[in-house]
Scaffold this motif. Sequence first.
Motif, PDB file in Angstrom:
ATOM      1  N   ALA A   1       0.840  -1.206   0.000  1.00  0.00           N
ATOM      2  CA  ALA A   1       0.000   0.000   0.000  1.00  0.00           C
ATOM      3  C   ALA A   1       0.867   1.245   0.000  1.00  0.00           C
ATOM      4  N   ALA A   2       1.968   1.208   0.774  1.00  0.00           N
ATOM      5  CA  ALA A   2       2.882   2.360   0.837  1.00  0.00           C
ATOM      6  C   ALA A   2       3.535   2.584  -0.525  1.00  0.00           C
ATOM      7  N   ALA A   3       3.957   1.489  -1.221  1.00  0.00           N
ATOM      8  CA  ALA A   3       4.616   1.598  -2.529  1.00  0.00           C
ATOM      9  C   ALA A   3       3.651   2.182  -3.561  1.00  0.00           C
ATOM     10  N   ALA A   4       2.414   1.736  -3.539  1.00  0.00           N
ATOM     11  CA  ALA A   4       1.413   2.235  -4.490  1.00  0.00           C
ATOM     12  C   ALA A   4       1.152   3.706  -4.272  1.00  0.00           C
ATOM     13  N   ALA A   5       1.087   4.106  -2.993  1.00  0.00           N
ATOM     14  CA  ALA A   5       0.825   5.524  -2.681  1.00  0.00           C
ATOM     15  C   ALA A   5       1.961   6.396  -3.194  1.00  0.00           C
ATOM     16  N   ARG A   6       3.212   5.903  -3.007  1.00  0.00           N
ATOM     17  CA  ARG A   6       4.377   6.691  -3.479  1.00  0.00           C
ATOM     18  C   ARG A   6       4.376   6.817  -5.010  1.00  0.00           C
ATOM     19  N   ALA A   7       4.069   5.728  -5.717  1.00  0.00           N
ATOM     20  CA  ALA A   7       4.048   5.754  -7.185  1.00  0.00           C
ATOM     21  C   ALA A   7       2.993   6.733  -7.694  1.00  0.00           C
ATOM     22  N   GLU A   8       1.861   6.737  -7.014  1.00  0.00           N
ATOM     23  CA  GLU A   8       0.783   7.645  -7.423  1.00  0.00           C
ATOM     24  C   GLU A   8       1.194   9.095  -7.236  1.00  0.00           C
ATOM     25  N   GLN A   9       1.874   9.333  -6.108  1.00  0.00           N
ATOM     26  CA  GLN A   9       2.361  10.704  -5.842  1.00  0.00           C
ATOM     27  C   GLN A   9       3.347  11.139  -6.920  1.00  0.00           C
TER      28      GLN A   9
ATOM     29  N   GLN B   1       8.859   9.144 -20.219  1.00  0.00           N
ATOM     30  CA  GLN B   1       8.062   8.039 -20.792  1.00  0.00           C
ATOM     31  C   GLN B   1       8.404   6.712 -20.088  1.00  0.00           C
ATOM     32  N   THR B   2       9.715   6.548 -19.857  1.00  0.00           N
ATOM     33  CA  THR B   2      10.157   5.332 -19.156  1.00  0.00           C
ATOM     34  C   THR B   2       9.530   5.270 -17.760  1.00  0.00           C
ATOM     35  N   ALA B   3       9.571   6.448 -17.097  1.00  0.00           N
ATOM     36  CA  ALA B   3       8.998   6.497 -15.737  1.00  0.00           C
ATOM     37  C   ALA B   3       7.521   6.159 -15.773  1.00  0.00           C
ATOM     38  N   GLN B   4       6.871   6.741 -16.792  1.00  0.00           N
ATOM     39  CA  GLN B   4       5.432   6.476 -16.912  1.00  0.00           C
ATOM     40  C   GLN B   4       5.179   4.980 -17.158  1.00  0.00           C
ATOM     41  N   ALA B   5       6.046   4.396 -18.058  1.00  0.00           N
ATOM     42  CA  ALA B   5       5.897   2.954 -18.346  1.00  0.00           C
ATOM     43  C   ALA B   5       6.110   2.131 -17.077  1.00  0.00           C
ATOM     44  N   THR B   6       7.108   2.560 -16.310  1.00  0.00           N
ATOM     45  CA  THR B   6       7.392   1.843 -15.054  1.00  0.00           C
ATOM     46  C   THR B   6       6.190   1.896 -14.125  1.00  0.00           C
ATOM     47  N   VAL B   7       5.647   3.112 -14.000  1.00  0.00           N
ATOM     48  CA  VAL B   7       4.486   3.275 -13.108  1.00  0.00           C
ATOM     49  C   VAL B   7       3.314   2.430 -13.599  1.00  0.00           C
TER      50      VAL B   7
ATOM     51  N   THR C   1       3.535  -0.278 -15.424  1.00  0.00           N
ATOM     52  CA  THR C   1       3.855  -1.694 -15.151  1.00  0.00           C
ATOM     53  C   THR C   1       3.540  -2.032 -13.693  1.00  0.00           C
ATOM     54  N   ALA C   2       3.979  -1.073 -12.825  1.00  0.00           N
ATOM     55  CA  ALA C   2       3.731  -1.303 -11.379  1.00  0.00           C
ATOM     56  C   ALA C   2       2.239  -1.403 -11.109  1.00  0.00           C
ATOM     57  N   GLN C   3       1.516  -0.475 -11.754  1.00  0.00           N
ATOM     58  CA  GLN C   3       0.049  -0.496 -11.552  1.00  0.00           C
ATOM     59  C   GLN C   3      -0.543  -1.809 -12.063  1.00  0.00           C
ATOM     60  N   THR C   4      -0.016  -2.257 -13.260  1.00  0.00           N
ATOM     61  CA  THR C   4      -0.518  -3.501 -13.853  1.00  0.00           C
ATOM     62  C   THR C   4      -0.212  -4.697 -12.940  1.00  0.00           C
ATOM     63  N   ASN C   5       1.026  -4.676 -12.386  1.00  0.00           N
ATOM     64  CA  ASN C   5       1.426  -5.819 -11.541  1.00  0.00           C
ATOM     65  C   ASN C   5       0.723  -5.818 -10.188  1.00  0.00           C
ATOM     66  N   LEU C   6       0.424  -4.592  -9.704  1.00  0.00           N
ATOM     67  CA  LEU C   6      -0.205  -4.506  -8.369  1.00  0.00           C
ATOM     68  C   LEU C   6      -1.552  -5.205  -8.331  1.00  0.00           C
ATOM     69  N   THR C   7      -2.291  -5.079  -9.417  1.00  0.00           N
ATOM     70  CA  THR C   7      -3.647  -5.656  -9.433  1.00  0.00           C
ATOM     71  C   THR C   7      -3.608  -7.185  -9.278  1.00  0.00           C
TER      72      THR C   7
END
Lengths: 323, 432
Positions: free
Chosen positions: B281-289, B340-346, B348-354
């Motif tokens: 939850a903490a990692a997701a919150a940081r990525a969103e920020q 763009q890379t950062a966005q792709a990473t985010v 990917t993270a969002q995709t993997n989190l689900t």
Amino acid sequence: MNRANLLFSIVDLRTQAVCRLSQTLTWLVLACVLGGCRSTPPPPPQPALVAEADEVAEAATRLGQQGRWNAAVERWQQATDLYTLLNRGDKEAIARHNFAQALRQLGQVEAARRQLEQAVSINEAIGCQTEWWRNWIALIQLAAEQGDTNSVAAWFGELLGQAPQIEDPETRALFWNEAGVWHLQTGDVPRANAALAEARKAFVQAGDTAGLATALANQALVFETQEQFQAARAQWETAQAKFEEVGDPMGIATTLAGQGRVLLREKADLAAAESLLRRAAHSFEHLHADAALARTQALLEEAVRLRGGEEETRRHGDTETRR
Amino acid sequence: MDLSMSWQNLTPQLRTRLSRMERLVGLFFALAVFCLLFGLGYYLYQTAQRKGWFLIKAPYFTFVDNAAGMTVGDKVYLMGFEVGEIVEITAMPPFEEANVYVGFVVREPYYGYLWQDSRARVAAGNFLGNRSIEVTKGIYGFPTYLLHELKQLSLEEAFVLKEPHGWKFNQKIADPSGTNLIAKVYAPVTRTVLNRLASFGTNSIRVFDVNDARGRIMAVFDDTVGHYVEVARDSKGYYLRPDESPALSDRIERVVNTVEGALPNILQLTNRLTEALTNLAAAAARAEQLVAGAQPTLSNLDTITTQLRDPDGSLGQWLIPPELREQLDQTLEAARSSLQTAQATVQTAQTNLTPLASSLLLSLENLALMTSNLNSQVEANQFILSDLSDLVRHTDQAVQGLKRHWLLKGAFTSETNPVPHSLLQPKLASPP
């Protein structure tokens, strides 16, 4: 080639024979093992009330060993009731005897005497001679404690003649020890010595070291009465060694006091006498043996007084010499 | 004076009427007083009956280890009936073996059920930690109390008693050999027994008459002497042996401790799951920020680069040389690709989190299913404990059988109960 085949077939035949033999032996062993299982069936279960009575008696014995006499009295009474209900005369008599011993520890001497008299009657009826003698010995000890010397004298008058018939060596030793103590108290020193010698012999036969130590200590007292101080001291030392062997603090304290008393009466080594008496008094104080403590303290006072006088005399002598 | 004068002044008719009125008033008053006294008496009678004031109450006492959960006035039970109440609870002196003295009374007729072997069982009363005393019905021995007067009769008096009668012995009498009992407590007084006693020279006997019941307790059984004795004034009653079970709270605590000991791994697992979920939850919150913070920067950069590309813009071509512009272009390109890379990473993270959260949810559901299954297993197999007990018992039997086996019994020394023997110590003579 043919020879080799023949050799192989012989070896094969031997191997097969050995295998068969070992197989047969294994079956035989298994049969024996299984047969053995059937040979000893489990013991039949005891009836519930009998088991309960035995458990109560065992608990009572343990409580007595721990010195919890109030609780022990309660348990022994319960055991007595149960054995009476079950009509087990032998065990009832033992329970009554032990019930009496517990009552004696609580100072209920009359009740103890009643229980012992009942135990005597039961053992007489069922013909249990050893227990009958043990009941009588306990009765004698009780009467002696009460100062009922008439009863003790009458009982010894009846029982002394039958004493050689006692089969159990421990019971015989206990009886002769009591007789020795009684003769010593009545001033009949030769008979006391003879009785205690019998007691020693029987205690050795029974393998009872604590009893042997007690008989030795009593005999030391006899020697002391006869003013054979050398023999008395040696006997006290032997008794002390035996008491130390069985770890009996009361016996050790008594032998220490005995040695100190002999030295004091001899006026041989007052420093050693004082030291021994001091150690004995310390032990008696710990063991709450008030009567023995009072006697030992009186002797200790005397030893200190005599030793102070001796020191004074020695110092005075030194001064005179210097002058 | 005035009253007598005024009475004298009245006419005879009026005087007669007044005296009748007075009689009526007196009668009414007497009736009212009678009704009041009757009502009060009836109320007292009912209360006394309800509370058992007229009933005989037999005193008893016992000792318990702990007075927790018991108070004075608590009911005493016998076979489920309320039969009495606790009257005293006090601590014993410090050097006594027992801890707490508990005195209680048992009402008529229930004390008749209490015999020598009765026990005072202290058991858990309710879930609030209360404890109550339950006395058990006697099976053998003698009743604890008697309502009959104890008497000592000479043999002559005993012989003249008319048979049949209810006289019973209150003593044990043995013949001179001491082995045969002629009479015992509660045995009937018969001529046969009396004749035997007379032949042995017995002068008097201690007896009681069961037909002569007094309205109060006359005697109590004394266990130390083995017969009934008169009840002393300061008697605390008959001692019932205690049978005390631990308080309910202690038992519950033991059960809870067992459960706590049995489930440490599950607790550990749930702790770890909670920790993992918190970290995620903490990692997701940081990525969103991070994504939210990068969005205005990107739009600003886009605006600036648009203006910079325009040669007629506010800055002008003379201000930015072509080399610098190229470098700026390159830098901006690099920044864009980085973003763009950062966005792709985010993404990917969002995709993997689900799927991660889904699989965690699945794990939790499986765990719940497991615990539910476990619970249903325990509920379904009510006899699991007895089965386990049987298993242990049978194993013990098998081991005992092996111990008795001829081949193995040598390895196990026989441990039987010690044969009871009479205790006797040799006496150590004391110096004269």
